[in-house]
Design a protein around this motif. Structure first.
Motif, PDB file in Angstrom:
ATOM      1  N   TYR A   1       3.455   3.445   8.700  1.00  0.00           N
ATOM      2  CA  TYR A   1       3.152   4.791   8.195  1.00  0.00           C
ATOM      3  C   TYR A   1       3.833   5.007   6.846  1.00  0.00           C
ATOM      4  O   TYR A   1       5.028   4.741   6.678  1.00  0.00           O
ATOM      5  CB  TYR A   1       3.616   5.852   9.195  1.00  0.00           C
ATOM      6  N   ILE A   2       3.083   5.500   5.860  1.00  0.00           N
ATOM      7  CA  ILE A   2       3.625   5.775   4.526  1.00  0.00           C
ATOM      8  C   ILE A   2       3.502   7.257   4.231  1.00  0.00           C
ATOM      9  O   ILE A   2       2.403   7.816   4.254  1.00  0.00           O
ATOM     10  CB  ILE A   2       2.884   4.964   3.447  1.00  0.00           C
TER      11      ILE A   2
ATOM     12  N   LYS B   1       3.482  -2.956  -3.259  1.00  0.00           N
ATOM     13  CA  LYS B   1       2.258  -2.207  -2.955  1.00  0.00           C
ATOM     14  C   LYS B   1       2.587  -0.892  -2.262  1.00  0.00           C
ATOM     15  O   LYS B   1       1.943   0.139  -2.505  1.00  0.00           O
ATOM     16  CB  LYS B   1       1.349  -3.043  -2.060  1.00  0.00           C
ATOM     17  N   GLU B   2       3.579  -0.919  -1.380  1.00  0.00           N
ATOM     18  CA  GLU B   2       3.962   0.297  -0.663  1.00  0.00           C
ATOM     19  C   GLU B   2       4.456   1.362  -1.623  1.00  0.00           C
ATOM     20  O   GLU B   2       4.090   2.545  -1.514  1.00  0.00           O
ATOM     21  CB  GLU B   2       5.041  -0.039   0.367  1.00  0.00           C
TER      22      GLU B   2
ATOM     23  N   HIS C   1      10.765   9.220   3.030  1.00  0.00           N
ATOM     24  CA  HIS C   1      10.058   8.023   3.484  1.00  0.00           C
ATOM     25  C   HIS C   1      11.102   6.939   3.731  1.00  0.00           C
ATOM     26  O   HIS C   1      11.882   6.605   2.833  1.00  0.00           O
ATOM     27  CB  HIS C   1       9.054   7.542   2.440  1.00  0.00           C
TER      28      HIS C   1
ATOM     29  N   MET D   1      -3.476   1.315   3.244  1.00  0.00           N
ATOM     30  CA  MET D   1      -3.136   0.128   4.012  1.00  0.00           C
ATOM     31  C   MET D   1      -3.680   0.261   5.429  1.00  0.00           C
ATOM     32  O   MET D   1      -3.458   1.255   6.094  1.00  0.00           O
ATOM     33  CB  MET D   1      -1.610  -0.053   4.053  1.00  0.00           C
ATOM     34  N   LYS D   2      -4.379  -0.743   5.870  1.00  0.00           N
ATOM     35  CA  LYS D   2      -4.992  -0.703   7.188  1.00  0.00           C
ATOM     36  C   LYS D   2      -3.951  -0.948   8.274  1.00  0.00           C
ATOM     37  O   LYS D   2      -3.149  -1.859   8.199  1.00  0.00           O
ATOM     38  CB  LYS D   2      -6.103  -1.751   7.262  1.00  0.00           C
TER      39      LYS D   2
ATOM     40  N   GLU E   1       3.602   1.793  -4.599  1.00  0.00           N
ATOM     41  CA  GLU E   1       2.469   2.315  -5.363  1.00  0.00           C
ATOM     42  C   GLU E   1       1.735   3.425  -4.619  1.00  0.00           C
ATOM     43  O   GLU E   1       1.071   4.255  -5.245  1.00  0.00           O
ATOM     44  CB  GLU E   1       1.489   1.181  -5.677  1.00  0.00           C
ATOM     45  N   HIS E   2       1.858   3.457  -3.292  1.00  0.00           N
ATOM     46  CA  HIS E   2       1.187   4.481  -2.492  1.00  0.00           C
ATOM     47  C   HIS E   2       1.952   5.810  -2.487  1.00  0.00           C
ATOM     48  O   HIS E   2       1.431   6.825  -2.033  1.00  0.00           O
ATOM     49  CB  HIS E   2       1.021   3.998  -1.050  1.00  0.00           C
ATOM     50  N   ILE E   3       3.183   5.789  -2.968  1.00  0.00           N
ATOM     51  CA  ILE E   3       4.013   6.997  -2.950  1.00  0.00           C
ATOM     52  C   ILE E   3       3.923   7.671  -4.310  1.00  0.00           C
ATOM     53  O   ILE E   3       3.996   7.011  -5.354  1.00  0.00           O
ATOM     54  CB  ILE E   3       5.474   6.641  -2.615  1.00  0.00           C
TER      55      ILE E   3
ATOM     56  N   LYS F   1       3.186   9.554   1.663  1.00  0.00           N
ATOM     57  CA  LYS F   1       2.815   9.468   0.253  1.00  0.00           C
ATOM     58  C   LYS F   1       3.386  10.613  -0.580  1.00  0.00           C
ATOM     59  O   LYS F   1       3.448  10.520  -1.809  1.00  0.00           O
ATOM     60  CB  LYS F   1       1.291   9.437   0.121  1.00  0.00           C
TER      61      LYS F   1
ATOM     62  N   GLU G   1       4.295  -7.065  -0.849  1.00  0.00           N
ATOM     63  CA  GLU G   1       3.978  -5.982   0.094  1.00  0.00           C
ATOM     64  C   GLU G   1       4.801  -4.726  -0.195  1.00  0.00           C
ATOM     65  O   GLU G   1       4.277  -3.610  -0.171  1.00  0.00           O
ATOM     66  CB  GLU G   1       4.189  -6.453   1.531  1.00  0.00           C
TER      67      GLU G   1
END
Length: 246
Positions: A47-48, A173-174, A134, A1-2, A176-178, A50, A170
């Motif tokens: 900030y994620i 999607k978050e 997180h 994510m930008k 999915e990044h973890i 992961k 949103e």
């Protein structure tokens, strides 16, 4: 994510600590407004982590968290830290800050989370064991209704296209990044409802969900009653998750 931080750095340079609502609830930081609903940028939920094993998901950041995040960003900018470091520090400073953190960690302790993780207390997740944690919200940016913190009720998330987009797209999607097999803990019935719908439609990859956890806000007068009603079941879910993950 930008990261969106660069878009707001110019406006940030005009601010100084301590910050008030007159500094941040302005057009400079407004993401979108529809009717009485106003959504503002805040950096701490960008900030994620992961690699997290535990995900705490509230409804939306309140004013206290927004203020703490911006003040941490200003400190980071002054020290010429990188954007990644600034966002990470803002996350640590603002994630469930204030009295809500004590209520939250006390309940997590009673559910046996520290024993499952092999740590001394849930509070240490916000300290030396921060890499395990997180913190986020189903609506990642602060939302205010007529200038007051949005509580998840009026309007209901499903009745607002703006809020629904952040909660069901949103936030999904978050997750999915973890990495898979994280324990996702939605805080309160509103966040839980979103997570249940996501499980039915999106099926977040490999995560476990701890349902029944009350929102830890002191304003939640039913917090303790709900907690004790669900405590045994939540203990069992945590133990089962731990036996499968560790």
């Amino acid at each position: 994510m930008k990261s969106q931080l660069n878009s707001y750095l110019y406006a940030l340079h005009s601010l100084s600590i301590p910050l008030g609502k007159e500094d941040l609830l302005t057009r400079n930081f407004l993401i979108e407004k529809t009717g009485d609903i106003e959504m503002y940028y805040a950096p701490h939920n960008e900030y994620i982590n992961k690699e997290a094993k535990v995900v705490l998901a509230g409804i939306t950041p309140g004013w206290t968290q927004m203020k703490a995040a911006y003040e941490e960003v200003l400190r980071g900018v002054e020290k010429k830290h990188s954007n990644d470091q600034i966002l990470c520090d803002a996350k640590q400073a603002a994630g469930f800050s204030g009295t809500i953190r004590k209520n939250l960690t006390d309940m997590l302790d009673q559910c046996g989370l520290p024993e499952t993780l092999g740590i001394e207390s849930s509070l240490s997740l916000f300290q030396q064991y921060r890499p395990l944690l997180h913190t986020t919200s189903i609506i990642k940016y602060p939302v205010f209704i007529s200038g007051k913190n949005y509580t998840g009720h009026h309007p209901a998330i499903d009745h607002s296209p703006l809020l629904s987009r952040y909660a069901y797209q949103e936030f999904a999607k978050e997750l999915e990044h973890i990495g898979s097999k994280a324990l996702v803990i939605p805080l309160g019935k509103t966040a839980e409802k979103v997570c249940r719908i996501l499980l039915e439609t999106e099926n977040p990859p490999g995560h476990y969900f701890l349902f029944g956890f009350p929102h830890p806000s002191g304003a939640n007068g039913h917090r303790l009653k709900q907690f004790h009603q669900n405590k045994e079941e939540m203990e069992n879910i945590i133990k089962d998750w731990g036996s499968r993950v560790f």
